[in-house]
Scaffold this active site. Structure first.
Site, short mmCIF file in Angstrom:
data_model
loop_
_atom_site.label_atom_id
_atom_site.label_comp_id
_atom_site.label_asym_id
_atom_site.label_seq_id
_atom_site.Cartn_x
_atom_site.Cartn_y
_atom_site.Cartn_z
N ASP A 1 -12.33 1.37 10.16
CA ASP A 1 -12.20 1.14 8.57
C ASP A 1 -12.65 -0.30 8.36
O ASP A 1 -11.91 -1.18 7.88
CB ASP A 1 -10.72 1.18 8.22
N GLY B 1 0.75 -1.25 0.08
CA GLY B 1 0.08 0.18 0.05
C GLY B 1 0.88 1.25 0.01
O GLY B 1 2.21 1.07 -0.27
N GLN C 1 4.82 -2.56 3.00
CA GLN C 1 4.49 -3.80 2.08
C GLN C 1 4.39 -4.91 3.10
O GLN C 1 4.80 -5.06 4.22
CB GLN C 1 6.01 -4.08 1.47
N VAL C 2 3.60 -5.92 2.46
CA VAL C 2 3.55 -7.18 3.31
C VAL C 2 4.07 -8.55 2.27
O VAL C 2 3.75 -8.64 1.32
CB VAL C 2 2.04 -7.57 3.32
N LYS D 1 4.78 -7.58 7.69
CA LYS D 1 4.44 -6.13 7.32
C LYS D 1 5.68 -5.37 7.62
O LYS D 1 6.10 -5.08 8.83
CB LYS D 1 3.09 -5.60 8.23
#
Length: 334
Positions: free
Chosen positions: A134, A20, A24-25, A39
């Site tokens: 969210d 995103g 990063q994952v 992550k």
């Protein structure tokens, strides 16, 4: 500095799972061969206070909360150049991918089960005085048995501590569009929108811009669930429709939704029983506050720090990826 340079000791990166704006994952192996989702914040994130605070907040709260339907955090460091978060790995990815690429993969009872699990997670958070902020398919993960877990706690916070307004336009409550504080009622609204989408295959409110979505959430009402999801028992349908009421005071609580969904599954709902998951796989223990920012308690939960300007609606995705019309992000109703 690359992500490979910042891999925490005891982990080996296997492949990229996703990324995103801030992190990063990666799929990674721990020191005993266990698979985890690792992550890692982008280097730029570490130098931006708001982004770094958000990542640190996610680390602290993920490691703090323990519930079968909240993504399990195994280890992490909240701040500094070695910041990371090791999470339970879900091979199927987020619920959003299932809905876009294989919408028929979830049967009717499986969808109700997912929603009951999410209502259970919110019941737990709200009982602790916390809000998620969210709730959306991109932040929901399914295990191989079809049980759901709510993740991505970067925007979450304890209501008593306060926090900035946040959310995703397709799922945001009317009061959030007005800039009011998040609450358990706004989480329930988001779950109501997700429920309508999951049960009918349609988003209840659509728009091609942030402004259009805001008007839809503030002024319009979707087609009744009894028409678009006739299999759903009337009592559950009415309660879900109350969940996206315009006024927060008109919405049910998360536990009321949980009970109604379990009844729709033919189960007798009891009081919420929170049981610890089995012990987490052994992972290199890195204290959360090892690189904590000056003056910040190592383990104390903090309010999320996210941009206060209105969020941007989600993009329509890669045009090369086939997406059934009913799940297309900005599709208008005919």
């Amino acid at each position: 500095m690359t992500h490979l340079d910042r891999t925490p000791p005891g982990y080996r990166l296997l492949r990229l799972l996703g990324q995103g704006k801030t992190s990063q994952v990666h799929l990674a192996l721990g020191d005993r061969g266990q698979e985890v989702a690792l992550k890692l914040p982008h280097p730029a994130t570490l130098g931006e206070q708001e982004a770094a605070e958000r990542f640190g907040n996610e680390v602290r709260l993920t490691l703090k909360f323990r519930h079968p339907h909240i993504v399990r955090g195994y280890a992490g460091t909240a701040f500094g150049p070695q910041a990371y978060l090791a999470l339970r790995y879900y091979p199927g990815g987020p619920l959003s991918e299932t809905l876009l690429l294989a919408p028929q993969a979830l049967g009717w009872e499986a969808r109700l089960r997912v929603l009951a699990d999410l209502a259970s997670a919110l019941t737990y958070l709200h009982a602790l005085g916390a809000v998620h902020q969210d709730v959306k398919p991109q932040n929901v993960y399914l295990d191989p048995a079809g049980r759901a877990a709510l993740g991505d706690l970067g925007s979450s916070y304890f209501v008593a501590q306060g926090g900035p307004v946040s959310g995703s336009p397709f799922y945001m409550a009317p009061e959030i569009y007005h800039g009011e504080a998040s609450s358990s009622a706004s989480d329930v609204y988001s779950l109501g929108i997700l429920s309508y989408e999951l049960l009918s295959g349609l988003r209840p409110f659509l728009g091609q811009s942030y402004e259009e979505l805001m008007v839809a959430h503030l002024t319009r009402f979707p087609q009744p669930l009894s028409q678009v999801a006739p299999e759903l028992p009337r009592a559950a349908a009415r309660l879900i429709e109350r969940a996206f009421a315009k006024r927060a005071s008109d919405r049910p609580g998360a536990d009321e939704l949980r009970r109604a969904l379990l009844l729709a599954l033919g189960e007798t709902p009891g009081d919420e029983q929170v049981e610890e998951e089995p012990a987490a796989p052994s992972a290199p223990a890195a204290p959360t506050g090892r690189h904590a920012a000056p003056g910040r308690a190592a383990q104390a939960p903090a309010p999320a720090s996210v941009p206060t300007e209105p969020p941007t609606p989600e993009p329509s995705g890669d045009a090369a990826t086939p997406r059934p019309d009913r799940w297309r992000l900005f599709r208008r109703r005919k």
